[in-house]
Write a protein that holds these residues in place. Structure first.
Motif, PDB file in Angstrom:
ATOM      1  N   GLN A 273       0.731  -1.167  -0.089  1.00  0.00           N
ATOM      2  CA  GLN A 273      -0.004  -0.120   0.008  1.00  0.00           C
ATOM      3  C   GLN A 273       1.039   1.162   0.107  1.00  0.00           C
ATOM      4  O   GLN A 273       0.401   2.570  -0.317  1.00  0.00           O
ATOM      5  N   GLY A 274       1.970   1.217   0.033  1.00  0.00           N
ATOM      6  CA  GLY A 274       3.012   2.473   0.341  1.00  0.00           C
ATOM      7  C   GLY A 274       4.464   1.770   0.882  1.00  0.00           C
ATOM      8  O   GLY A 274       4.692   0.766   0.709  1.00  0.00           O
ATOM      9  N   PHE A 275       5.209   2.756   0.976  1.00  0.00           N
ATOM     10  CA  PHE A 275       6.678   2.504   1.277  1.00  0.00           C
ATOM     11  C   PHE A 275       7.048   3.443   2.354  1.00  0.00           C
ATOM     12  O   PHE A 275       6.488   4.466   2.661  1.00  0.00           O
ATOM     13  N   PRO A 276       7.801   2.999   3.521  1.00  0.00           N
ATOM     14  CA  PRO A 276       8.269   3.587   4.495  1.00  0.00           C
ATOM     15  C   PRO A 276       9.307   4.823   3.910  1.00  0.00           C
ATOM     16  O   PRO A 276       9.948   4.397   2.875  1.00  0.00           O
ATOM     17  N   GLN A 277       9.196   5.783   4.396  1.00  0.00           N
ATOM     18  CA  GLN A 277       9.592   7.002   3.663  1.00  0.00           C
ATOM     19  C   GLN A 277      11.405   6.721   3.703  1.00  0.00           C
ATOM     20  O   GLN A 277      12.130   7.486   2.794  1.00  0.00           O
ATOM     21  N   SER A 278      11.793   6.172   4.649  1.00  0.00           N
ATOM     22  CA  SER A 278      13.209   5.973   4.795  1.00  0.00           C
ATOM     23  C   SER A 278      13.646   4.640   3.879  1.00  0.00           C
ATOM     24  O   SER A 278      14.853   4.482   4.094  1.00  0.00           O
ATOM     25  N   PHE A 279      12.985   4.017   3.325  1.00  0.00           N
ATOM     26  CA  PHE A 279      13.168   2.892   2.830  1.00  0.00           C
ATOM     27  C   PHE A 279      14.278   2.869   1.791  1.00  0.00           C
ATOM     28  O   PHE A 279      15.317   2.061   1.742  1.00  0.00           O
ATOM     29  N   PHE A 280      14.126   3.656   0.743  1.00  0.00           N
ATOM     30  CA  PHE A 280      14.998   3.963  -0.360  1.00  0.00           C
ATOM     31  C   PHE A 280      16.543   4.445   0.006  1.00  0.00           C
ATOM     32  O   PHE A 280      17.131   4.497  -0.826  1.00  0.00           O
ATOM     33  N   GLN A 281      16.545   4.947   1.073  1.00  0.00           N
ATOM     34  CA  GLN A 281      17.664   5.516   1.626  1.00  0.00           C
ATOM     35  C   GLN A 281      18.697   4.408   1.540  1.00  0.00           C
ATOM     36  O   GLN A 281      20.002   4.945   1.369  1.00  0.00           O
ATOM     37  N   GLU A 293       1.413  -3.348 -10.180  1.00  0.00           N
ATOM     38  CA  GLU A 293       0.169  -4.097  -9.702  1.00  0.00           C
ATOM     39  C   GLU A 293       0.468  -4.172  -8.273  1.00  0.00           C
ATOM     40  O   GLU A 293       0.162  -5.361  -7.629  1.00  0.00           O
ATOM     41  N   ASN A 294       0.568  -2.890  -7.551  1.00  0.00           N
ATOM     42  CA  ASN A 294       0.336  -2.981  -5.957  1.00  0.00           C
ATOM     43  C   ASN A 294      -0.871  -1.977  -5.639  1.00  0.00           C
ATOM     44  O   ASN A 294      -1.132  -0.910  -6.410  1.00  0.00           O
ATOM     45  N   PRO A 295      -1.864  -2.230  -4.680  1.00  0.00           N
ATOM     46  CA  PRO A 295      -2.946  -1.190  -4.277  1.00  0.00           C
ATOM     47  C   PRO A 295      -2.434  -0.254  -3.571  1.00  0.00           C
ATOM     48  O   PRO A 295      -2.618  -0.332  -2.340  1.00  0.00           O
ATOM     49  N   PHE A 296      -1.769   0.706  -4.120  1.00  0.00           N
ATOM     50  CA  PHE A 296      -1.208   1.804  -3.315  1.00  0.00           C
ATOM     51  C   PHE A 296      -2.194   2.743  -2.660  1.00  0.00           C
ATOM     52  O   PHE A 296      -3.276   3.323  -3.254  1.00  0.00           O
ATOM     53  N   ASN A 297      -2.038   3.262  -1.537  1.00  0.00           N
ATOM     54  CA  ASN A 297      -2.839   4.185  -0.752  1.00  0.00           C
ATOM     55  C   ASN A 297      -2.325   5.414  -1.116  1.00  0.00           C
ATOM     56  O   ASN A 297      -1.323   5.895  -0.497  1.00  0.00           O
ATOM     57  N   CYS A 298      -2.845   6.320  -2.228  1.00  0.00           N
ATOM     58  CA  CYS A 298      -2.388   7.384  -2.535  1.00  0.00           C
ATOM     59  C   CYS A 298      -2.820   8.438  -1.583  1.00  0.00           C
ATOM     60  O   CYS A 298      -3.562   9.355  -2.117  1.00  0.00           O
ATOM     61  N   LYS A 299      -2.364   8.806  -0.184  1.00  0.00           N
ATOM     62  CA  LYS A 299      -2.765   9.523   0.664  1.00  0.00           C
ATOM     63  C   LYS A 299      -1.374  10.417   1.242  1.00  0.00           C
ATOM     64  O   LYS A 299      -0.526  10.070   0.549  1.00  0.00           O
ATOM     65  N   ARG A 323      -0.531   2.083 -10.133  1.00  0.00           N
ATOM     66  CA  ARG A 323      -1.599   3.099 -10.008  1.00  0.00           C
ATOM     67  C   ARG A 323      -2.301   3.115  -8.592  1.00  0.00           C
ATOM     68  O   ARG A 323      -1.954   2.106  -7.678  1.00  0.00           O
ATOM     69  N   CYS A 324      -2.867   4.190  -8.252  1.00  0.00           N
ATOM     70  CA  CYS A 324      -3.548   4.070  -7.126  1.00  0.00           C
ATOM     71  C   CYS A 324      -4.875   3.379  -6.882  1.00  0.00           C
ATOM     72  O   CYS A 324      -5.609   3.244  -7.813  1.00  0.00           O
ATOM     73  N   HIS A 325      -5.090   2.698  -5.696  1.00  0.00           N
ATOM     74  CA  HIS A 325      -6.019   2.052  -5.543  1.00  0.00           C
ATOM     75  C   HIS A 325      -7.256   2.826  -4.420  1.00  0.00           C
ATOM     76  O   HIS A 325      -8.229   2.562  -4.469  1.00  0.00           O
ATOM     77  N   PHE A 326      -6.415   3.651  -3.707  1.00  0.00           N
ATOM     78  CA  PHE A 326      -7.498   4.225  -2.583  1.00  0.00           C
ATOM     79  C   PHE A 326      -6.671   5.680  -2.336  1.00  0.00           C
ATOM     80  O   PHE A 326      -5.426   5.627  -2.614  1.00  0.00           O
ATOM     81  N   PRO A 327      -7.281   6.774  -1.980  1.00  0.00           N
ATOM     82  CA  PRO A 327      -8.780   6.834  -1.738  1.00  0.00           C
ATOM     83  C   PRO A 327      -9.412   7.060  -3.167  1.00  0.00           C
ATOM     84  O   PRO A 327      -8.769   7.042  -4.176  1.00  0.00           O
TER      85      PRO A 327
END
Length: 630
Positions: A273-281, A293-299, A323-327
């Motif tokens: 649904q998303g990534f931790p902000q520090s993940f790609f560091q 193909e991930n149900p991203f929470n675009c909030k 693509r976004c899945h929610f909201p």
């Protein structure tokens, strides 16, 4: 005459027709191409041939006589034929052969002597066959092998692969649920592909033995968590990793800390649904990321992601499937195309030294300074807004503790509301069990107050709806457009498409869901007499790609591409939550207008009956009282 003779004599690339087999081409003395010759036998070629390509020939059997005298042969391509077996010793005379391609045949087993004599072989391609078994000594003479491709067969086990020089090994799409260090004795392996083997884990000792690994593909297996094997020091040189299509619970930074050299990462189909902000560091060298193909929470907590892609110049693979899945307001939109304002972040929520800036409705916000907090399965908080956060508050973690005790007691320090977690003016708080929740204003609803009711402020929702729907139907693709969108159907306007193609016999409609896990295209044939057509049985709250093309019409040879004969658009179905209330409010049927007067008349009659009954009773009582004394 003499110059012409000298030209023929000195041209090394010219081959006399007598040296070139029938139905073959011979661009030079060393190479012969016999493609699609439709013969079940190996052609006779010159003894000086070094490269022989005889694929798609229908060859169904091999013998030693087929290669007699070809001791100079270095490349032999027998792919896409009809071979069912490799006779023992059939290649024994090809002592200089370095490349052997037997892919896309019907081979079912490999015997002990299948490759005997190939002491110089460097590349062996056996993929896309029907191989079920390999003799445990079949590869013993292949000590010089650099590449071995066995993918897309029917293997359930392997012999011990002892290749001291092997660099690439592809075992994907077999049924080998476990691999250990004894199976792969390949210390210099650079690329290991084990996709879709049925693996439930990745052996740590195996990965530890592969100190030169640059590429690892463990996609489409049965992994339920990030393998601990990825924490091995041997993977510090890993450049490319694919974890796609596994049922991973979540991604944690600590699982990837050894992979600092990673340049390409595939996280498709992980139900993220998303990534931790520090993940790609963790990946300072990352240049390509695939997260389709991930149900991203675009909030708001994910608002940093598109900006990060641009800032770091990371290429997003398959962006049209990311693509976004929610909201609902963002459902079906391409994640990389969203801007900061599209994530629903309040414009001013920044806090400086305990005093609010702008109109912040959350009283707890002045005390919520840390950027990264543990929030009980709540998505990570967003980055501070570049427009409102001064340089003094970019990294507020160290200076904040002296300020917070004045407004917050120590017992609540573990439960800190992430900034902007509650949208549309919602208030963040914790229940006695420490679970985060949002108290929403009356006009909003949802876990994060992300849903805004349309009734209190009609103009605003209508403007929002226009801004959402309009980009889905680009003006330049108006040959096919969507005139009406509901929760389960899309009405297509094909007038212009038919008018610009007056002689078409029919229309082929191809549509696919861009928002769900199943993106297989669906094809329909529609008569040209249908200027409007409704696609039904669709999924609510999804974006569909729809293309129309003339039925049975071949592409014009004068056209450079097929764009002239095909027209596409995108349309999004509405969410059920928006359409259900409308169905209850809309229908002012004639029955409603007839029932109301009828019920009113019935009530009047009943009222008169009750009044008449009361009068009769009163008169009887009075009559009875008068007769008693007399």
């Amino acid at each position: 005459m003499l110059p012409y003779f000298l030209l023929v004599f000195l041209s090394p690339g010219l081959v006399l027709s007598s040296d070139c087999p029938t139905d073959c081409s011979c661009p030079n003395r060393d190479s012969i191409f016999c493609i699609n010759r439709r013969s079940n036998t190996v052609p006779r070629v010159s003894t000086t041939t070094q490269n022989l390509y005889i694929f798609q020939n229908g060859i169904d059997n091999l013998s030693q006589d087929d290669f007699k005298g070809l001791g100079e042969l270095e490349m032999l391509d027998l792919s896409q034929n009809e071979l069912e077996e490799i006779p023992d010793g059939v290649f024994e005379m090809l002592s200089k052969l370095k490349n052997l391609d037997l892919s896309s045949n019907h081979i079912t087993h490999i015997t002990k002597g299948s490759f005997s004599g190939l002491v110089q072989l460097e590349r062996l391609y056996l993929h896309a066959n029907r191989i079920q078994s390999i003799h445990f000594e079949a590869f013993e003479s292949l000590g010089m092998l650099l590449e071995l491709k066995l993918q897309a067969n029917q293997l359930t086990s392997l012999p011990s692969l002892n290749f001291p020089r092997l660099l690439l090994l592809d075992l994907s799409y077999n049924n080998i649920p476990a691999l250990g260090p004894s199976d792969l004795q390949t210390p210099h392996l650079e690329a290991l592909k084990v996709a879709s083997l049925g693996l439930t884990s990745v052996d740590e000792d195996l990965i530890a033995s592969l100190g030169n690994l640059h590429e690892l593909d463990i996609s489409t297996n049965k992994l339920t968590e990030v393998p601990q094997a990825l924490k091995q020091d041997s993977l510090k040189g890993l450049i490319k990793l694919s974890l796609a299509a596994n049922s991973l619970g979540e991604l944690r930074v600590e699982d990837f800390q050894k992979l600092t050299g990673l340049q390409e990462l595939d996280l498709s189909g992980l139900n993220l649904q998303g990534f931790p902000q520090s993940f790609f560091q963790t990946f300072p060298r990352l240049t390509q990321l695939t997260a389709a193909e991930n149900p991203f929470n675009c909030k708001c907590p994910l608002a940093w992601f598109p900006a990060w892609l641009n800032e770091k110049e990371v290429i997003l693979g398959r962006p049209e499937e990311t693509r976004c899945h929610f909201p609902l307001v963002n459902a079906g939109k391409m994640l990389s195309a969203l801007e900061q304002k599209d994530f629903g972040c309040p414009p001013t929520t920044t806090v400086l030294i305990g005093s609010p800036i702008g109109s912040t409705l959350v009283p707890q916000m002045p005390t919520t300074s840390p950027e990264t907090t543990h929030t009980n399965a709540i998505p990570p908080p967003p980055p501070p807004s570049e427009e409102t956060v001064p340089s003094k508050t970019s990294y507020p973690l160290p200076p904040e503790p002296p300020v917070s005790p004045s407004s917050t007691s120590g017992e609540y320090e573990p439960h800190i509301c992430p900034p902007n977690i509650c949208l549309n003016g919602g208030t963040c708080n914790f229940d006695p069990q420490g679970q985060l929740s949002c108290l929403c204003p009356t006009e909003t609803s949802g876990l994060y107050c992300e849903n805004v009711d349309e009734v209190p402020e009609p103009p605003k929702p209508s403007a929002t709806e226009v801004s959402v729907v309009a980009p889905v139907i680009p003006a330049e693709l108006d040959a096919i457009s969507s005139r009406q969108v509901t929760s389960t159907s899309i009405l297509l306007d094909l007038h212009r498409f038919i008018e610009t193609r007056p002689h078409i016999r029919g229309i082929r409609l191809t549509y696919r869901n861009l928002s769900g896990p199943d993106r297989r295209p669906i094809i329909l044939s529609v008569p040209a007499s249908y200027p409007e057509y409704t696609l039904r049985g669709l999924r609510p709250n999804c974006t569909y790609s729809i293309c129309a093309s003339p039925l049975g019409e071949k592409i014009n040879s004068r056209a450079n591409t097929s764009v002239e004969t095909r027209s596409c658009t995108e349309a999004r179905t509405e969410g059920v939550a928006q359409t259900l209330p409308g169905h209850w409010v809309d229908p002012p049927s004639p029955l409603t207008y007839t029932l109301i007067p009828a019920l009113a008349a019935l009530a009047l009659v009943l009222g008169l009956v009750v009044v008449a009954g009361t009068i009769i009773c009163v008169r009887k009582r009075r009559t009875g009282f008068g007769a008693g004394p007399g």
